[in-house]
Design an enzyme around this catalytic site. Sequence first.
Site, mmCIF file in Angstrom:
data_model
loop_
_atom_site.group_PDB
_atom_site.id
_atom_site.type_symbol
_atom_site.label_atom_id
_atom_site.label_comp_id
_atom_site.label_asym_id
_atom_site.label_seq_id
_atom_site.Cartn_x
_atom_site.Cartn_y
_atom_site.Cartn_z
ATOM 1 N N GLU A 116 37.804 45.896 44.481
ATOM 2 C CA GLU A 116 37.497 45.364 43.151
ATOM 3 C C GLU A 116 36.640 46.337 42.342
ATOM 4 O OE1 GLU A 116 38.011 40.571 43.533
ATOM 5 O OE2 GLU A 116 35.980 41.337 43.641
ATOM 6 N N GLU A 170 43.768 38.452 47.437
ATOM 7 C CA GLU A 170 42.812 37.384 47.765
ATOM 8 C C GLU A 170 43.248 36.144 47.010
ATOM 9 O OE1 GLU A 170 38.706 38.281 47.232
ATOM 10 O OE2 GLU A 170 38.761 40.094 48.484
#
Length: 602
Positions: A158, A239
Amino acid sequence: MPTFEIGPEDFLLDGERTQVVSGALHYFRVHPDQWADRIRKARLMGLNTIETYVPWNFHAPEPGVFDLDGRRDLGRFLDLVAAEGLHAIVRPGPYICAEWDGGGLPAWLLADAAVGVRRHEPRFLEAIGKYYASLLPLVAERQVTHGGPVLMVQVENEYGAYGNDPAPERQKYLRALVDLIRGQGIDVPLFTCDQANDEMLARGGLPELHKTATFGSRTAERLEVLRRHQPTGPLMCMEFWNGWFDSWGLEHHLAPAEANAADLDDLLAAGGSVNLYMFHGGTNFGLTSGANDKGIYRPIATSYDYDAPLAEDGTPTAKYYAMRDVIARHLPVASAEELGADAAGASAGAGAPVLDVELTAHVPLADVLPGLLREELRTFPYVPTTDDLELWSGFAVYRTDLRADDAVLSVAEVRDRAVVLVDGEQVGVLDRGSHTFAVALPARAGELTLLVEDQGRVNYGPRIGEPKGIIGPVRTAVRTLDEWQAGALRVEDAPKLLEAALDAAAHAPSGGAAVAGLHRSTFDAVAGADHFLRLDGWTKGLAWINGELLGRYWSLGPTHTLYVPGPLVRATGNELVLLELHGGASRRASFVDGPALGVTEQ
């Protein structure tokens, strides 16, 4: 040898189109003797892949140390994944977030302010190179291209949500990581993942790397965003947030199984691949919890149940069966007969042994602290941080002398909490979460002691890498306190270090209040059975079973039980030890028949 490739539209395993249906299972949050059970239950739910982060600081807790044994044996974990017939995805960071202490970045590395955190900076890259050289060879020999389970390896994590470096610098950093990873023999596809947000996806990847997204709802919309940034190749939610983590002082989070299942159905029907975050959350054992700080510091709870399909103790939940039904519409799953006893649908932890114990042996807190010191207190002409003490997690002691007219103690900041004692008597608490940075002092001269607790290093956002401890200046009503003695404590080893003191301690009768300090009891139980420790009436501290630090407890909630893995429990002579920081209404602790994770937001 087998191959795994990113095709024009699909993942290709040995040239055949493959839909990856994965689940996050962190080896570092599960007792090693339970790894095989959790992996087997992943296959029975219909998953074909296991994903795990790798926390750098878990393997490298001190400079010059790299540990791959016991709880840290990633190679054994991946071998168990392969033995179950599943594939694996490895996400080694260097940064992982994951509600883990410091997001996995070693505090000892970031204690040097010159190190460029998550940037193309020589010292940071050199340290990452050493980390990868210690870790990635075991991953490389377990790649699918070498007959092992590993399909893909992630680059960073991320990254689009972090920092404000210009695009060329960001890409230079990511390409340096790619070179370091490839240099360790990793030849399977590399990928990045970012939230399903245009800005983050644009900032967090490289044109030559496969992009994946993170989200937990509005599947069609989020896949459309990802496709704008990933024009070809398979779409994957790396995710799929099917639950959420808990922070001390807040509610226990739940995500409805029906909504999760419907969103998963949409994703699989669209041909997307998925990684459930989490399939099985597990536990933040020891002092491993991280923290968030968006103006208010929020440490993460010990339980990482995450409202996942597989509960903290490994019991399948309603969400497990709902998701299994969805997967079965799109891919083959194990038969109901093979699911066997796991299909009973019992609630998590039902039937765990129930008993009460009295912790009658006690050493007062003021007497505990000297025996836990890692070394003699050091003298400083300023207030040090715990980084100055080379303490990367846990507790430290600060000490100085008070005058009768000092009246009040005030600090610029405490990271994260400090019990304030004058001549061994508790007079207050400094607390970052509530912004309590001042405490009234008794009107007498004496010795001031601060027992400072690092409750978890921030794992997300700009405060990653900040120092811990008391942040000066420290003032009283009349002066600045500049002369200090300070030292790190070895709280993880408290039962062993203070065993003799506990053996010699007078045993209090049953009943009555418990004061701050170290408390111990022994008890018989059901060997190998999971237990749930409940500490009603106690305030805040640490709990050990047979020398293993389960983690923190705190009456603040939401969690009211600590999970005790069955492999820690024997039939006779079990030892329960508590380091209670304040005191309790009684000396009793209870083992109850199931988890109590707290009030919910629903």
